[in-house]
Design an enzyme around this catalytic site. Structure first.
Site, PDB file in Angstrom:
ATOM      1  CG  ASP A  74      -1.581  -1.140   1.373  1.00 24.96           C
ATOM      2  OD1 ASP A  74      -1.535  -2.055   0.836  1.00 24.96           O
ATOM      3  OD2 ASP A  74      -2.010  -1.421   2.778  1.00 24.96           O
ATOM      4  CD  GLU A 248      -6.819  -5.017   3.643  1.00 31.66           C
ATOM      5  OE1 GLU A 248      -6.682  -6.042   4.894  1.00 31.66           O
ATOM      6  OE2 GLU A 248      -6.912  -4.804   2.539  1.00 31.66           O
TER       7      GLU A 248
HETATM    8  C1  FRU Z   1      -3.769  -3.752   2.682  1.00 33.08           C
HETATM    9  C2  FRU Z   1      -3.099  -4.064   4.300  1.00 33.08           C
HETATM   10  C3  FRU Z   1      -3.738  -2.664   4.939  1.00 33.08           C
HETATM   11  C4  FRU Z   1      -2.504  -3.333   6.404  1.00 33.08           C
HETATM   12  C5  FRU Z   1      -1.069  -3.634   4.866  1.00 33.08           C
HETATM   13  C6  FRU Z   1      -0.367  -4.670   6.081  1.00 33.08           C
HETATM   14  O1  FRU Z   1      -3.166  -3.921   1.918  1.00 33.08           O
HETATM   15  O2  FRU Z   1      -3.605  -5.394   4.572  1.00 33.08           O
HETATM   16  O3  FRU Z   1      -4.570  -2.919   5.731  1.00 33.08           O
HETATM   17  O4  FRU Z   1      -2.322  -1.722   7.503  1.00 33.08           O
HETATM   18  O5  FRU Z   1      -1.443  -4.157   3.852  1.00 33.08           O
HETATM   19  O6  FRU Z   1       1.071  -4.282   4.894  1.00 33.08           O
END
Ligand code: FRU
Length: 513
Positions: A74, A248
Site C-alpha cells: 500500500d 481496509e
Molecule cells: C492492505 C493491508 C492493510 C495493512 C497492510 C499491511 O493491503 O492489508 O490493511 O495495513 O496491508 O501490509
C-alpha cells in the site's frame, strides 16, 4: 497466524507462504530488525541499501513508481509540502515478499519522477508498521512544532494487536521521532487499522477513519491534538452478494459536486474486487463531523473495474485538488508476480472528481496533467509504432456496434479489449495470450467488464501502457480498468474490427535517471 495468511490466498499458495512466513518471522529475526525507539529526531533511520539496479529489468515499469528492490504494497503517508510530494509505502527492507513491514519513502516534485529515500519507519516494540497517513500540523496542535509532519500508522504487534501510533518529523520527512505515549488508540484485536486523518475545519478537529478488517465497516475518531482520540461513530453498509471480505484502507474526502460539496468514503475490500481478489469501492454520502451516512444506492460502487488498483488513498495537503495513488497489484497473486529484484508498482497518480451521471454522483479519475511533462507529441498510431518504453494510446470508438481492439507485440502476445457499443460495456481479457500468466492460477481472467458512463455515439479510450501494466480510462475518467500484464515485450501493434476507430499514440519517456 497473520491475517494476511488468513483467507487471502488459495490453499496451496497459503501453504507455501506460511512456510515462508514461519522462516521469515521468527522472534530472533525480529530482534535483528528491531529498531529502538527513536527519541532524537536528528537520529537517522537506516539508509536504503545501494542496489545498483538499472531500473530496466524485464517487466520493470518505466513510468510508474517501483522501489529499486524488495517488496512493496500500500501507499502510505502521502502528503504534499513545500513543493514535494511524499510517498511512503508498505515495504519489506529485507526481501521481495511480504514481511518486516516498514514505511519505505520516495519523493517527487510532480508525482511522476520519483527519488527513493531512506526507509522512514521500521518495527518497534509495539510491532510492525502497517498502513497509515501523514498530516501537516500547521497550527502545532500536537506540540511537536509548527508545520510538523505527523505520521499516523497501525502498530501491528506480534501478539496480533492492531493499535494506532504516531511519529513526527520536523525536517521535512527525512527523519521521524516516535511519540513516547504510543499507542494513541489502544486495541486488543487484529481488526482495526490504516488510519487516514484530515483536519475538519467545520467541527475544529482532526478526524481519523479506521478500517475494521474482517469485522467490516469503518470507525471514525476525533481529536484536537492528534494524541488523544475519542470514538465518534461506526459506518457499515452491506455489499450485495459480498458478505465475506475484509475492509481496509479507508479515506473520507470532501469533493466539489454540482456547485456545492459532497463527501465520499473510499474503502478497499479483499477478497472482493469487481471480479475477485482485491478491489476499491466508494460510498457517496454526507458527513456532519461525527457520522458518515451513505446515500441510498445499490452498493458496491467500484472505483476501478480492473484487477490491480488496491489500497488507494489521496494525498493530504493538496487543497481542493484530490489525487489518488493505488497499489497496482492484487492480494490474490501479489506474492507471485514475476518481478525481481522488486515486487509491485503504484498506479499512475489520478485526479479524482465527482460528476453527475444518470442523476447520481459518479467518482471519476484521470491521470494527472503532470504526465504531459514526459509525453512526446501525438501521432496517428497506424497499425504499429516503435516499441517505446511506455506510451499513451488514445482511441475514439463508435458505439453503433461492438468493436474488438487487439494490442499485440511481434511475438504474437496480445491483449484484447472489447467495446460493447449497444450494451455500453468495456471488457478486458487477460489470459495465456497476453504474456506470462502461469505464476498463479488466479491471474488469468476471461473477461473483466465495466460500464461506459458517457452519452453520445462515440467513446474515447485512453490506455497508458507500460512494461507490465495497462491502465484503461474512458473519457474524463468515467471508467478506469487497471491491469497488470506480463508480455515479453511491450505491445506496439493494434488491430480493430467493428465500429470505426481513430487511434493516436504518444510516447512517454522513462522516469528513471
Ligand atoms: C492492505 C493491508 C492493510 C495493512 C497492510 C499491511 O493491503 O492489508 O490493511 O495495513 O496491508 O501490509
Amino acid at each position: 497466524m497473520h491475517k494476511l495468511f488468513n483467507k487471502r490466498f488459495s490453499i496451496p499458495m497459503a501453504a507455501a507462504l506460511v512456510a515462508a512466513a514461519i522462516v521469515g518471522c521468527t522472534p530472533e529475526k525480529y530482534k535483528q530488525d528491531y529498531n529502538p525507539l527513536i527519541d532524537d529526531p536528528t537520529e537517522k533511520t537506516p539508509e536504503q541499501p545501494e542496489t545498483g539496479s538499472s531500473m530496466n529489468e524485464l517487466y520493470r515499469p518505466q513510468v510508474h513508481f517501483t522501489p529499486s528492490k524488495n517488496w512493496m504494497n500500500d501507499p502510505n503517508g502521502m502528503v504534499f509540502v513545500d513543493g514535494v510530494y511524499h510517498l511512503f509505502f508498505q515495504y519489506n527492507p529485507q526481501g521481495n515478499s511480504w514481511g518486516n513491514m516498514s514505511w519505505g519513502h520516495a519523493t517527487s516534485s510532480d508525482m511522476i519522477h520519483w527519488t527513493e529515500q531512506p526507509v522512514a519507519l521500521t518495527k518497534d516494540e509495539l510491532g510492525a508498521i502497517f498502513s497509515g497517513s501523514c498530516v501537516i500540523d500547521k497550527d502545532n496542535t500536537a506540540g511537536f512544532g509548527k508545520n510538523a509532519m505527523v505520521a499516523l500508522y497501525t502498530s501491528a504487534g506480534d501478539d496480533g494487536k492492531q493499535q494506532q501510533s504516531i511519529a513526527y518529523s520536523t525536517d521535512g520527512g527525512k527523519t521521524f521521532a516516535r511519540f513516547g505515549g504510543n499507542p494513541v488508540i489502544k486495541n486488543d484485536d487484529d481488526n482495526l487499522r490504516d488510519p487516514k486523518v484530515f483536519w475538519h475545519a467545520e467541527s475544529g478537529k482532526w478526524i481519523m477513519s479506521l478500517a475494521k478488517g474482517w469485522k467490516k465497516g469503518i470507525e471514525f475518531y476525533g481529536s484536537q491534538d492528534l494524541k488523544t482520540w475519542s470514538h465518534l461513530s461506526t459506518f457499515f453498509t452491506p455489499l450485495a452478494g459480498r458478505p465475506d471480505l475484509q475492509w481496509e484502507c479507508p479515506d473520507l474526502v470532501q469533493m466539489d459536486y454540482k456547485g456545492g460539496k459532497k463527501w465520499v468514503l473510499i474503502v478497499s475490500v479483499n477478497p472482493g474486487g469487481p471480479i475477485l481478489g482485491s478491489g476499491t469501492l466508494y460510498f457517496p454520502g454526507e458527513f456532519d463531523g461525527i457520522t458518515f451516512t451513505a446515500d441510498e444506492r445499490d452498493y458496491p460502487l467500484w472505483l476501478d473495474y480492473g484487477m490491480d488498483n488496491y489500497a488507494g488513498v489521496t494525498w493530504s495537503n493538496t487543497g481542493s485538488r484530490l489525487v489518488m495513488l493505488g497499489w497496482m497489484n492484487n492480494w490474490s497473486y501479489a506474492g507471485n508476480v514475476p518481478c525481481d529484484p522488486w515486487r509491485s508498482a503504484m498506479t499512475l497518480p489520478r485526479e479524482l472528481k465527482l460528476v453527475e451521471f444518470d442523476g447520481k454522483p459518479l467518482l471519476t479519475g484521470t491521470v494527472v496533467k503532470e504526465i504531459d511533462g514526459i509525453a512526446k507529441e501525438w501521432k496517428p498510431a497506424g497499425s504499429s509504432w516503435e516499441a517505446f518504453d511506455a506510451y499513451q494510446l488514445r482511441l475514439t470508438v463508435g458505439l453503433d456496434q461492438n468493436t474488438t481492439i487487439t494490442l499485440s507485440n511481434e511475438k504474437g502476445e496480445k491483449l484484447v479489449v472489447e467495446v460493447y457499443g449497444t450494451s455500453r460495456l468495456v471488457a478486458v481479457k487477460r489470459n495465456a495470450s497476453t504474456g506470462k500468466v502461469n505464476f498463479n492460477g488466479t491471474f488469468s481472467v476471461p473477461s473483466m467488464q465495466g460500464p461506459i458512463c458517457v452519452n453520445g455515439d462515440k467513446v474515447t479510450l485512453d490506455l497508458f501502457v507500460d512494461q507490465s501494466s495497462v491502465e484503461l480510462f474512458t473519457q474524463e475518467g468515467t471508467l478506469s480498468m487497471t491491469n497488470l500484464v506480463f508480455p515479453s515485450s511491450i505491445y506496439n501493434q493494434i488491430q480493430t474490427s467493428g465500429a470505426s476507430v481513430e487511434a493516436q499514440v504518444r510516447e512517454l519517456s522513462r522516469i528513471w535517471k
